[in-house]
Design a protein around this motif. Sequence first.
Motif, PDB file in Angstrom:
ATOM      1  N   PRO A 231     -28.412  -3.056  15.121  1.00 14.29           N
ATOM      2  CA  PRO A 231     -29.218  -1.965  15.691  1.00 14.29           C
ATOM      3  C   PRO A 231     -30.652  -1.907  15.193  1.00 14.29           C
ATOM      4  O   PRO A 231     -31.518  -1.363  15.884  1.00 14.29           O
ATOM      5  CB  PRO A 231     -28.447  -0.708  15.280  1.00 14.29           C
ATOM      6  N   SER A 232     -30.928  -2.475  14.028  1.00 15.00           N
ATOM      7  CA  SER A 232     -32.290  -2.450  13.503  1.00 15.00           C
ATOM      8  C   SER A 232     -33.242  -3.275  14.361  1.00 15.00           C
ATOM      9  O   SER A 232     -34.426  -2.954  14.469  1.00 15.00           O
ATOM     10  CB  SER A 232     -32.323  -2.974  12.067  1.00 15.00           C
ATOM     11  N   ILE A 233     -32.741  -4.337  14.984  1.00 10.25           N
ATOM     12  CA  ILE A 233     -33.579  -5.191  15.823  1.00 10.25           C
ATOM     13  C   ILE A 233     -33.251  -5.021  17.300  1.00 10.25           C
ATOM     14  O   ILE A 233     -34.082  -5.299  18.164  1.00 10.25           O
ATOM     15  CB  ILE A 233     -33.426  -6.675  15.407  1.00 10.25           C
ATOM     16  N   ASN A 234     -32.053  -4.536  17.602  1.00  7.30           N
ATOM     17  CA  ASN A 234     -31.653  -4.278  18.991  1.00  7.30           C
ATOM     18  C   ASN A 234     -31.120  -2.858  19.097  1.00  7.30           C
ATOM     19  O   ASN A 234     -29.918  -2.621  19.023  1.00  7.30           O
ATOM     20  CB  ASN A 234     -30.594  -5.284  19.449  1.00  7.30           C
ATOM     21  N   PRO A 235     -32.016  -1.883  19.279  1.00  6.59           N
ATOM     22  CA  PRO A 235     -31.582  -0.481  19.350  1.00  6.59           C
ATOM     23  C   PRO A 235     -30.710  -0.167  20.555  1.00  6.59           C
ATOM     24  O   PRO A 235     -30.100   0.894  20.601  1.00  6.59           O
ATOM     25  CB  PRO A 235     -32.908   0.288  19.440  1.00  6.59           C
ATOM     26  N   LEU A 236     -30.623  -1.112  21.513  1.00  9.05           N
ATOM     27  CA  LEU A 236     -29.820  -0.902  22.721  1.00  9.05           C
ATOM     28  C   LEU A 236     -28.495  -1.643  22.662  1.00  9.05           C
ATOM     29  O   LEU A 236     -27.753  -1.677  23.652  1.00  9.05           O
ATOM     30  CB  LEU A 236     -30.610  -1.365  23.959  1.00  9.05           C
ATOM     31  N   ALA A 237     -28.168  -2.228  21.510  1.00  7.59           N
ATOM     32  CA  ALA A 237     -26.912  -2.968  21.379  1.00  7.59           C
ATOM     33  C   ALA A 237     -25.713  -2.041  21.487  1.00  7.59           C
ATOM     34  O   ALA A 237     -25.795  -0.843  21.187  1.00  7.59           O
ATOM     35  CB  ALA A 237     -26.889  -3.697  20.028  1.00  7.59           C
ATOM     36  N   ASP A 238     -24.594  -2.590  21.934  1.00  3.12           N
ATOM     37  CA  ASP A 238     -23.349  -1.817  21.972  1.00  3.12           C
ATOM     38  C   ASP A 238     -23.033  -1.305  20.572  1.00  3.12           C
ATOM     39  O   ASP A 238     -23.073  -2.058  19.597  1.00  3.12           O
ATOM     40  CB  ASP A 238     -22.196  -2.694  22.462  1.00  3.12           C
ATOM     41  N   GLY A 239     -22.742  -0.027  20.470  1.00  5.21           N
ATOM     42  CA  GLY A 239     -22.410   0.580  19.188  1.00  5.21           C
ATOM     43  C   GLY A 239     -23.599   1.019  18.373  1.00  5.21           C
ATOM     44  O   GLY A 239     -23.425   1.588  17.278  1.00  5.21           O
ATOM     45  N   ALA A 240     -24.833   0.785  18.857  1.00  4.39           N
ATOM     46  CA  ALA A 240     -26.013   1.243  18.125  1.00  4.39           C
ATOM     47  C   ALA A 240     -26.089   2.764  18.165  1.00  4.39           C
ATOM     48  O   ALA A 240     -25.674   3.390  19.145  1.00  4.39           O
ATOM     49  CB  ALA A 240     -27.279   0.649  18.737  1.00  4.39           C
ATOM     50  N   PRO A 241     -26.627   3.387  17.123  1.00  7.56           N
ATOM     51  CA  PRO A 241     -26.785   4.852  17.144  1.00  7.56           C
ATOM     52  C   PRO A 241     -27.607   5.296  18.345  1.00  7.56           C
ATOM     53  O   PRO A 241     -28.521   4.594  18.786  1.00  7.56           O
ATOM     54  CB  PRO A 241     -27.506   5.145  15.828  1.00  7.56           C
ATOM     55  N   SER A 242     -27.301   6.457  18.859  1.00  6.33           N
ATOM     56  CA  SER A 242     -28.016   6.967  20.026  1.00  6.33           C
ATOM     57  C   SER A 242     -29.483   7.200  19.698  1.00  6.33           C
ATOM     58  O   SER A 242     -29.821   7.769  18.661  1.00  6.33           O
ATOM     59  CB  SER A 242     -27.384   8.273  20.504  1.00  6.33           C
ATOM     60  N   SER A 244     -31.172   9.319  20.973  1.00  3.82           N
ATOM     61  CA  SER A 244     -31.397  10.765  21.021  1.00  3.82           C
ATOM     62  C   SER A 244     -31.578  11.351  19.631  1.00  3.82           C
ATOM     63  O   SER A 244     -32.039  12.486  19.490  1.00  3.82           O
ATOM     64  CB  SER A 244     -30.237  11.471  21.732  1.00  3.82           C
ATOM     65  N   THR A 245     -31.232  10.582  18.596  1.00 10.04           N
ATOM     66  CA  THR A 245     -31.322  11.080  17.219  1.00 10.04           C
ATOM     67  C   THR A 245     -32.651  10.731  16.550  1.00 10.04           C
ATOM     68  O   THR A 245     -32.809  10.961  15.344  1.00 10.04           O
ATOM     69  CB  THR A 245     -30.163  10.542  16.364  1.00 10.04           C
ATOM     70  N   LEU A 246     -33.601  10.176  17.287  1.00  8.19           N
ATOM     71  CA  LEU A 246     -34.919   9.905  16.710  1.00  8.19           C
ATOM     72  C   LEU A 246     -35.475  11.170  16.064  1.00  8.19           C
ATOM     73  O   LEU A 246     -35.551  12.223  16.703  1.00  8.19           O
ATOM     74  CB  LEU A 246     -35.876   9.421  17.798  1.00  8.19           C
ATOM     75  N   ASP A 270     -37.280   2.877  28.067  1.00 11.71           N
ATOM     76  CA  ASP A 270     -36.319   3.397  29.041  1.00 11.71           C
ATOM     77  C   ASP A 270     -35.081   3.949  28.342  1.00 11.71           C
ATOM     78  O   ASP A 270     -34.523   4.973  28.752  1.00 11.71           O
ATOM     79  CB  ASP A 270     -35.912   2.302  30.021  1.00 11.71           C
ATOM     80  N   GLY A 271     -34.652   3.257  27.279  1.00 10.79           N
ATOM     81  CA  GLY A 271     -33.493   3.730  26.533  1.00 10.79           C
ATOM     82  C   GLY A 271     -33.732   5.080  25.889  1.00 10.79           C
ATOM     83  O   GLY A 271     -32.853   5.948  25.882  1.00 10.79           O
ATOM     84  N   VAL A 272     -34.943   5.263  25.336  1.00 16.08           N
ATOM     85  CA  VAL A 272     -35.295   6.566  24.764  1.00 16.08           C
ATOM     86  C   VAL A 272     -35.282   7.629  25.849  1.00 16.08           C
ATOM     87  O   VAL A 272     -34.734   8.727  25.684  1.00 16.08           O
ATOM     88  CB  VAL A 272     -36.673   6.500  24.074  1.00 16.08           C
ATOM     89  N   LYS A 273     -35.901   7.306  26.989  1.00 19.10           N
ATOM     90  CA  LYS A 273     -36.015   8.258  28.097  1.00 19.10           C
ATOM     91  C   LYS A 273     -34.648   8.699  28.596  1.00 19.10           C
ATOM     92  O   LYS A 273     -34.439   9.876  28.946  1.00 19.10           O
ATOM     93  CB  LYS A 273     -36.804   7.614  29.237  1.00 19.10           C
ATOM     94  N   ASN A 274     -33.693   7.778  28.613  1.00 16.14           N
ATOM     95  CA  ASN A 274     -32.366   8.068  29.169  1.00 16.14           C
ATOM     96  C   ASN A 274     -31.352   8.516  28.130  1.00 16.14           C
ATOM     97  O   ASN A 274     -30.186   8.743  28.458  1.00 16.14           O
ATOM     98  CB  ASN A 274     -31.830   6.825  29.892  1.00 16.14           C
ATOM     99  N   GLY A 279     -37.772  14.887  22.749  1.00 15.10           N
ATOM    100  CA  GLY A 279     -39.202  14.808  22.483  1.00 15.10           C
ATOM    101  C   GLY A 279     -40.007  14.357  23.683  1.00 15.10           C
ATOM    102  O   GLY A 279     -39.491  14.134  24.784  1.00 15.10           O
ATOM    103  N   GLU A 280     -41.328  14.223  23.452  1.00 18.12           N
ATOM    104  CA  GLU A 280     -42.257  13.781  24.484  1.00 18.12           C
ATOM    105  C   GLU A 280     -42.518  12.285  24.327  1.00 18.12           C
ATOM    106  O   GLU A 280     -42.892  11.824  23.254  1.00 18.12           O
ATOM    107  CB  GLU A 280     -43.582  14.534  24.362  1.00 18.12           C
ATOM    108  N   LEU A 281     -42.319  11.537  25.410  1.00 14.90           N
ATOM    109  CA  LEU A 281     -42.498  10.087  25.399  1.00 14.90           C
ATOM    110  C   LEU A 281     -43.653   9.689  26.308  1.00 14.90           C
ATOM    111  O   LEU A 281     -43.733  10.135  27.455  1.00 14.90           O
ATOM    112  CB  LEU A 281     -41.219   9.386  25.871  1.00 14.90           C
TER     113      LEU A 281
END
Length: 316
Positions: A231-242, A244-246, A270-274, A279-281
């Motif tokens: 998840p540190s390099i692929n925040p969209l990987a399966d099982g990565a933390p959501s 939404s917790t930024l 797009d992942g952050v947006k969805n 927050g504001e992006l």
Amino acid sequence: MASTTKLEVLTDLSPFIKVYTERLLGTPYVSPSPEDTTVASKDITISSNVSVRLFLPKLSDPMPKLPILVYYHGGGFCVESAFSFQYHRYMYLLSAVSGALVVSVEYRLAPEHLLPAAYDDSWDALKWVCSHVLDQTHPENDQWITNHADFNRVFIGGDSSGGNITHNMAMRAGSESLPGNVKILGAILSYPHFSGSNPIGDESPEAIAQHLAYRLWLSAYPSAPNGADNPSINPLADGAPSLSTLGLSKLIVNLAGDDDFTPRGSAYADGVKNSGWKGELEVVVDEGEGHCYHITDPETEKAKNLIKHLASFISQ
């Protein structure tokens, strides 16, 4: 951009063999700016692992409380420095235009110090900055931060691998408290260094394996669980933390049209947006420009405009 050659011993098996690292890219070390310039700077050693260069703009007298930006330089986790010409120049410009107190972080580099060393150092630097809110009279506090930082306006930012670090600091701030319960107001991710094993857009598996982002990650963090799908390099990987917790309130993602890091950066936005993040992006795409163009050549009209835009993001 000027290059420097720096040989360091990676493994010493004398008298039989020594293994060296040779850094082929980077800009020379420069000294801090004197206090009688538009932006004064100085270097502070936080620990045996972490140092910072502080930038303080010359404003009105008495000087108001200033937004504070903690910045992580790029360089593929293995080159460049907070003390290099390129990053000194960029931090100087950004501090001057935004009126922000900038803390540029010197973290440990791979391969001498493999990840997660850079993540740990970056978090320690952020905690050090925030710790100034706890005891304004502590003798080891830096007086620029104590006297001038507005802890209601704390920002983090970085480019390329520094953008990756910024994302990871924002995720950590969403699950772990900073000293004094300081909150991060916003973050700047410029051309963030993300990767992953699954193709995005027109990518092929062969292209992924040859992509610089992929190869640098495997070199800088060979023990990373799940490799390029950590998840540190692929925040969209399966099982990565959501996403939404930024742990921040607003986020700007800078991308460039002629940058092969852009597809992953766009997918991240797009992942952050969805994700349901509250927050504001904002996403800024500069067509016809390359990776980190406003840092490597800040004198172009587009670069000046982008720096002004980022300064406005910090100073509002």
